[in-house]
Design an enzyme around this catalytic site. Structure first.
Site, short mmCIF file in Angstrom:
data_model
loop_
_atom_site.label_atom_id
_atom_site.label_comp_id
_atom_site.label_asym_id
_atom_site.label_seq_id
_atom_site.Cartn_x
_atom_site.Cartn_y
_atom_site.Cartn_z
N ASP A 53 0.87 -1.15 0.00
CA ASP A 53 0.00 0.00 0.00
C ASP A 53 0.92 1.22 0.00
O ASP A 53 2.09 1.11 0.35
CB ASP A 53 -0.83 -0.08 1.28
N LYS A 110 -16.29 18.70 0.39
CA LYS A 110 -14.89 18.50 0.01
C LYS A 110 -14.73 17.07 -0.46
O LYS A 110 -15.40 16.16 0.05
CB LYS A 110 -13.95 18.82 1.18
N ASP A 134 -1.47 -0.72 5.92
CA ASP A 134 -1.74 -0.26 7.28
C ASP A 134 -3.19 0.06 7.53
O ASP A 134 -3.60 0.25 8.65
CB ASP A 134 -0.90 0.96 7.59
#
Lengths: 302, 1105
Positions: free
Chosen positions: B332, B515, B735
């Site tokens: 990742d 947003k 993670d």
């Protein structure tokens, strides 16, 4: 180079050991006489019938020539062949408790089929005891009888602990089939050394058992007359019977094998040490040469 | 099975032979299981017997958890755990909210708000609560932690329930005196329990191969038995009168029925040769792995992250050796390669870029281009504000200067949007300096922190309002607390990729702030203002290429009517039972349109320490690293450059949906290339099998691959594509919750115990604190584990084969009767005592080269990838020497029975010979192990000598006693008889040396002519034992992080202008540590103690070369 030094070291240790043991083995004088065929009268073609017929006298005379001086003690062995004392059915057919303890005479569960006879226990029971060897040898040298000392032919531990001094043979060899020698019912098992020797079963189908010792020195070219009772049946399964007279050294009987093995390995080690030295000289590989790393050998990496 | 067979009369061996090792093996695993069960049981007991207040009549009665039933009304006090999934009725807090900590569920330590239905706020006192009547309709128990649909029917009124009213078991109550709730799910139906059920179990490939080996051994066993059985049928004959085969004979030896004899002997032999199957192997391996995990991996200081106080954690002990064979790493990006320490770095407001910082990625890019950019620290205004989440400096808009910019209104909207549109919780004192923000993602916290620094200080949140302390434009310099009413929150999720709030200003103005990701926002912008959109777009790309994470901010003014009509739909959707999420999304679409772009933010995601070096090392080790990220292509590529995944020497291919391009590239077949697979192609490829093959074929010849725009599911698909398609060993590291599926899909899953919560760690097999520890984990621990286990397995294979073959040769000379060669106890203790310990020691301590050399020569790792040490060829060599040795053992010792030995002329019997053979076997097999291991420590000597001594002690005692058991006194006094002969000693010297002769020769030739890589390296470093120490020194210096830190900080100002690397001189480093020191948790006493104990272990472990 480590490898070379290891080889050298092994070689240096092994060659002398090999020489010493080979020499010891060579000192041993051994007389082997196969008598199973020779002791069957020429007119008997059916050897099995001969051995099973108890009416035919089994006495047989053999003459042995002493090839070299033999110093006392001279060990008398019999050697049987093709006799599977290590067969599973055979090995387990004994009762150690019964042999050891007079009160456990009925402990014959493991002895089948020689455990009981007519409902009473056989002592010693089992196939091993039942098939005890029963040829006998008598030696004559220069018309003088050589006594065969039959004491202390078994291992002391067996005698003292495995065979009871208050256990006496009972019902032994009373069945329809007689396997071998009958035992003196008045002698405790711990004194029946032939039995004790026999019952330390051999590892291989060809084996020797100690018969006794002759405590007389023999000279080279002496002739010995052996009068033997050829009772034991090896004919049914084609086994050989041999009589062996042998002296002994610190290493034991004649056994070139050990010495030769040591010598061979020692020699091989020297040879290899030599080869590796040559290799080292001809095709040296620098220790820790990074060129030998696989990723350096082929530039592509794989 | 064999044990059962051995109790039947056909068995050659006493049952004890098979039962003892089996039961010892079972005992060990039983003890282990029992121990774990006991702990679990105690745990359960304490949980089950924990007390909770349950409403009985009108009083709270303390009741154990286990008595809790669905429908009970319970009271939970502060800091207590919820005993079941509860429906939240009321709390002591005035507005029906409570705060919960969900660390047990997802590891997130920030507090979350739960809000009770207004209807139920009153049921707080027992008198009132006892009057509560209602019906709850809810979904079936499921494992989704973040969804809940249900209705509460009260007074014939249907009230929708949402996850907001549900308190999950495992969470704990915080900042609330007590709450009252109704139990809805208990025990195994609770969501946390439903979640804990399906842990996918992974087995290592080595173990799978081991299974094949065991199968092969079974086949060998079967062949041997068939040979023996046929032999027994042929052999058995009445002519062997001494066997007593006349008359009544049991079936097994009845010469009249040879077929039955053969069949029965077959079973006999199976029990006899069963030692060929190493029963204790699995237990030994388990033990070794367990110790490897707990002692080595978990305690390795080189993988201990001092700053976060996290050591490495092996969560499963099954996969240690898998770590030594990894060929593909799927990583990742966020939080793994990067720190996930988000810092507000730049922004673009109304088409104007603000922010002067230079990212490391830009520095890296400049370096690639050949120019050097001076470190920026020196030039920065000294007044620049550094704090967590904020690393921004631009005098134009700081400290209220934005009022003088050409677009102050835009700026104001921008800052308001930052301050309002979020789900962050403030914590601590309500002053700008001491306030800290609790956010689900660090991005959000960074944005809110930015707003604070721009003068819009968000400091308090109530369920319906957000209070912001504004330094207002209209009234210069003054400060005003403004309460904005938050009417609706349209939450963020990965499909929407945006978040909106609808809020009402104090003056009644209704506004929607939104947003989200650029493409999502751009789709929903109103017409017009193309220039601004275009420049913003350019800015976005610019930020992206600088490796920054971007978000677009937009707003929309709403009229009251618009809002009212929409709100109705929204409430409807919110209360629907089915597909609530989908309906909510649809409703959100209705209002999130015609937005007006304000600008965009750029957040820097810092690379983790040592990532580039780690990646370089790993690729040198032949590991291919794939980065799978949801980011945009430019960002991903730049990150890839920054962390040396890609360099200028590599050819690059960008692959999007066109398949022709793929083919073309494939034809070229260039081994050194980089492919970037963009979203579309992956999606298509995964759907289309032929494309999938193409993609795989292409990707496999690439050194590294970067996949952009992949969703969590696609990450998992990519991982399993390689896992299944290429049959290589894969490792996933991540993670976040979005990496969980990928972590579970790969052979080995590694979780970074970092900022994004614990989901990844919970799903992983190993957890480390930093990406760079992967080097240690793979190259050191993985490699060692692999080597050790290979050695253990091959050695087990060898020693059992050798042992059994001697038995086999003996069978030939016993008329195939299945007579055992060795005493029962010899056979049963062979694996358990006489040869057990040394191999475990090897499994634990053997190392070919030291840890530092493993890292210095990462290429060594390729031996693991190629599986050099557990090939059939390797096994065949072992098998060959097992064969050779067994022949030596058997024939050399059996030859001894021919003659009298010693001067007494007495003859050795079967048991003398077998004891001698066994002695030779034990000695040889133990010595062979010493030859096989690379590093010989005193433990090796100790265990080998111990095993041999154990054998002699055993035989001395065993042959000296007589037992009254049902046992033949076979070996009585045997050893003493043997020891009275010279022959025994000569044999004992000869046989092991001859037996090992072959192995020795083979090993020396192999080492001389075809050395393994590690052997060469051993030779290279044979003479420099000091190097170990010097290399390890810096690693040991980890022990005093404080000192190191202050050292680093003191070094910073002087060195700044020279460096363009990124490990220690990054702009935020100083502030980062400063904040760490200020905020960081002081180390607990036990922690210090533990580290001290680690310190003691360290020299022990590493001091032995």
């Amino acid at each position: 180079m480590q490898v070379i030094s290891v080889f050298l070291l092994v070689g240096i240790i092994f060659v002398p050991i090999g020489l010493v043991s080979l020499m010891a083995s060579r000192k041993v004088v051994e007389v082997v006489d196969r008598y199973d065929d020779a002791c069957v009268p020429d007119n008997m073609t059916d050897k099995l019938a001969y051995i099973q017929n108890s009416t035919i006298p089994k006495t047989c005379t053999r003459t042995l020539k002493v090839p070299k001086d033999m110093n006392s003690p001279i060990f008398v062995y019999y050697q049987l062949d093709n006799f599977y004392q290590n067969h599973r059915r055979y090995v387990k057919s004994r009762s150690d408790t019964q042999l050891r303890d007079a009160n456990k005479a009925n402990d014959t569960s493991t002895c089948d089929p020689e455990g009981m006879i007519n409902g009473t226990a056989i002592v010693p029971c089992g196939l091993i005891a039942w098939s005890i060897f029963n040829d006998t040898y008598a030696f004559v040298h220069n018309s003088k009888t050589l006594t065969v000392n039959k004491s202390d032919i078994s291992w002391k531990s067996d005698r003292e602990h495995k065979f009871g001094s208050n256990v006496f043979p009972k019902n032994f060899q009373k069945g329809a089939l007689i396997g071998g020698k009958a035992l003196d019912p008045n002698l405790p098992l711990s004194k029946q050394e032939d039995l004790i020797v026999w019952m330390r079963t051999a590892a291989l189908p060809t084996f020797r058992k100690l018969y006794g010792r002759i405590l007389v020195d023999l000279k080279q070219n002496d002739t010995i007359t052996v009068t033997l009772e050829n009772n034991y049946n090896t004919y049914s399964f084609g086994g050989k019977k041999k009589l062996v007279l042998s002296t002994s050294t610190w290493l034991g009987g004649k056994n070139d094998f050990l010495g030769l093995a040591y010598l061979t390995v020692g020699a091989l080690c020297f040879f290899l040490a030599f080869t590796f030295t040559l290799l080292y000289l001809i095709k040296p590989r620098k220790l820790g040469d990074s060129n030998y790393l696989s990723w350096n050998r082929s530039p592509a990496g794989r | 099975m064999i044990s059962i067979l051995s109790t039947t009369p056909i068995s050659p061996v006493h049952p004890v032979t098979n039962v003892v090792p089996l039961s010892l093996v079972l005992l060990v695993s039983l003890i282990k299981e029992a121990f774990e069960d006991w702990k679990r049981f105690q745990n359960d007991m304490s949980i089950n017997n924990a007390h909770v207040d349950v409403l009985q009549g009108k009083n709270w009665e303390s009741t154990p958890w286990k008595r809790l039933q669905v429908g009970d009304i319970v009271r939970i006090k502060q800091d207590c755990y919820f005993p079941a999934d509860l429906l939240f009725l009321s709390s002591t807090n005035p507005d029906g909210v409570c705060y919960i900590e969900t660390a047990n569920l997802d590891g997130e330590t920030n507090l979350k708000i739960r809000k009770a239905l207004e209807k139920t706020w009153d049921y707080i006192l027992p008198e009132k609560a006892s009057e509560f009547k209602g019906e709850i309709q809810c979904e079936q128990p499921n494992n989704s932690l973040y969804t809940f649909t249900g209705n509460l029917i009260m007074d014939k009124q249907i009230i929708p329930l949402s996850p907001n009213q549900v308190l999950l078991r495992g969470c704990s109550l915080r900042n609330t005196e007590y709450i009252v709730g109704i139990v809805i799910f208990t025990g195994h139906e609770t969501k946390v329990m439903m979640n804990s059920m399906n842990v996918p179990s992974k087995r290592s490939t080595l173990e799978k191969k081991l299974d094949k080996l065991i199968l092969a051994l079974f086949a060998t066993l079967f062949t041997m038995c068939v040979i023996g059985a046929i032999g027994s049928g042929v052999f058995i004959n009445e002519k062997y009168f001494y066997l007593g085969l006349r008359g009544h004979v049991e079936n097994q030896f009845n010469p009249k029925n040879k077929f039955v004899v053969a069949i029965l002997t077959m079973f006999t032999l199976i029990t006899l040769y069963s030692t060929i199957i190493p029963i204790s192997l699995y237990v030994s391996i388990e033990m070794i792995k367990f110790i490897q995990c707990t002692q080595f991996i978990n305690n390795d200081l080189r993988m201990y992250h001092a700053e976060s106080n996290t050591p490495a954690l092996a969560r499963t002990s099954n996969l240690n050796e898998e770590l030594g064979q990894v060929e593909y790493i799927f990583s990742d990006k966020t939080g793994t390669l990067t720190r996930n320490l988000m810092e507000f770095f730049k922004c673009s407001i109304g088409g104007e870029i603000y922010g002067t910082g230079i990212t490391e990625i830009e520095k890296g890019g400049a370096e690639r281009a050949g120019t050097w950019i001076d470190g920026d620290e020196g030039k920065r205004s000294t007044a620049a504000i550094h704090e967590k989440g904020f690393n921004f400096d631009d005098a134009r808009i700081m400290r209220g200067a934005w009022r003088n910019e050409p677009n102050p209104e835009d700026c104001k909207e921008f800052f308001r949007c930052l301050a309002l549109c979020h789900t962050v919780l403030p914590e601590g004192e309500e002053t700008p300096e001491k306030m800290s923000y609790q956010a689900a993602s660090p991005d959000e916290a960074a944005l809110v922190a930015a707003a604070k620094n721009f003068g819009f200080f968000f400091y308090r949140r109530t369920p319906t309002t957000v209070i912001v302390r504004e330094s207002h434009v209209e009234r210069m310099g003054s400060i005003q607390d403004v309460a904005y009413e938050i009417l609706n929150v349209l939450e963020f999720n990965s499909t929407r990729k945006r978040q909106s709030v609808v809020c009402r200003f104090p003056n009644g103005r209704l506004i929607l702030y939104c947003k989200g990701a650029d493409n999502v926002i751009y789709e929903r912008l109103s017409e017009g203002n193309h220039d601004m959109k275009k420049t913003s777009r350019e800015h976005l790309e610019q930020f992206g290429s600088a490796g920054l994470r971007t978000l677009c901010l937009a707003y929309r003014d709403l009229s009251r009517e618009q809002y009212e009509s929409w709100n109705e739909k929204f409430i409807q959707a919110k209360s629907s039972l089915r597909d609530r999420d989908k309906k909510l999304d649809e409703v959100a679409e209705l209002i999130e349109k015609d937005l007006i772009l304000i600008g965009c933010t750029a957040i820097e995601d810092k690379l983790q320490e040592g990532v580039p070096a780690c990646i370089e090392t790993l690729s040198a080790a032949g590991i291919k690293i794939w980065v799978l990220t949801g980011d945009k292509m430019e960002t991903a590529i730049n990150i890839a450059y920054a962390c040396s995944l890609i360099n200028n020497d590599m050819k690059q291919f960008i692959i999007s949906s066109e398949t022709d391009a793929i083919r073309e590239v494939e034809d070229r077949g260039d081994p050194v290339e980089i492919a970037r697979v963009t979203k579309d192609s992956v999606k298509q490829s995964l759907k289309n099998p032929t494309l999938r093959v193409d993609l795989l074929g292409l990707s496999l010849i690439c050194h590294s691959v970067v996949c952009c725009r992949v969703s969590p599911l696609q990450k998992a698909q990519v991982a399993s594509l390689v896992k299944k398609g290429a049959r290589k060993i894969t490792l996933s590291i991540g993670d976040g919750a979005n990496d969980v599926s990928m972590i579970q899909a790969a052979h080995v899953g590694i979780g970074i115990s970092g900022q994004e919560g614990m989901q990844a760690v919970m799903a992983s097999d190993f957890a480390i604190a930093q990406f760079r520890y992967l080097t240690d984990l793979l190259l050191v621990h993985g490699r060692w584990s692999y080597l050790r286990l290979c050695k253990v397995i091959t050695y087990f294979f060898y020693k059992n084969l050798t042992f059994t073959l001697t038995q086999f040769w003996f069978t030939f000379q016993t008329g195939f009767s299945g007579q055992r060669f060795y005493d029962d106890w010899f056979q049963s203790l062979y694996n358990v005592i006489f040869t057990a310990l040394p191999v475990i020691i090897v499994g634990l301590f053997d190392k070919d080269v030291s840890a530092s050399l493993s890292k210095k020569y990462p290429q060594l790792y390729q031996e693991g990838i190629r599986n050099s040490f557990f090939k059939w060829r390797v096994l065949a060599v072992w098998a060959f020497f097992a064969f050779y040795q067994s022949i030596v053992f058997y024939y050399f010792t059996a030859a001894a029975s021919q003659n009298g030995h010693g001067s007494s002329g007495r003859i050795l019997g079967l048991w003398d010979v077998s004891t001698m053979a066994f002695t030779c076997v034990v000695v040889t097999v133990n010595l062979r192990l010493l030859m096989a291991c690379n590093s010989i420590t005193r433990w090796h000597y100790f265990s080998v000598a111990g095993s041999i001594t154990a054998w002699f002690l055993f035989i001395f005692i065993y042959s000296a006693i007589m037992t009254s058991f049902d046992r033949q006194e076979n070996v009585y006094f045997v050893i003493y008889v043997l020891m009275s002969t010279f022959f025994f000693y000569l044999t004992l010297l000869l046989v092991p040396i001859i037996a090992l002769f072959g192995d020795f020769l083979y090993l020396s030739i192999q080492r001389w002519l075809y050395p393994y890589d590690y052997q060469v390296i051993q030779e290279m470093h044979k003479d420099d034992p000091h190097e170990y120490n010097t290399i390890q020194l810096p690693e040991i210096s980890h022990l005093s992080p404080e000192e190191e830190r202050s050292f680093q900080i003191s070094m910073l100002p002087r060195e700044t202008s020279k460096h363009t690397g990124f490990a220690f001189d990054s702009p935020g480093y100083e502030s980062f540590f400063a904040s760490q020191q200020g905020v960081g948790v002081p180390h607990k006493p036990w922690d210090v103690a533990r580290r001290a104990s680690m310190k003691r272990q360290q020299p022990q472990r590493t001091g032995r070369p």
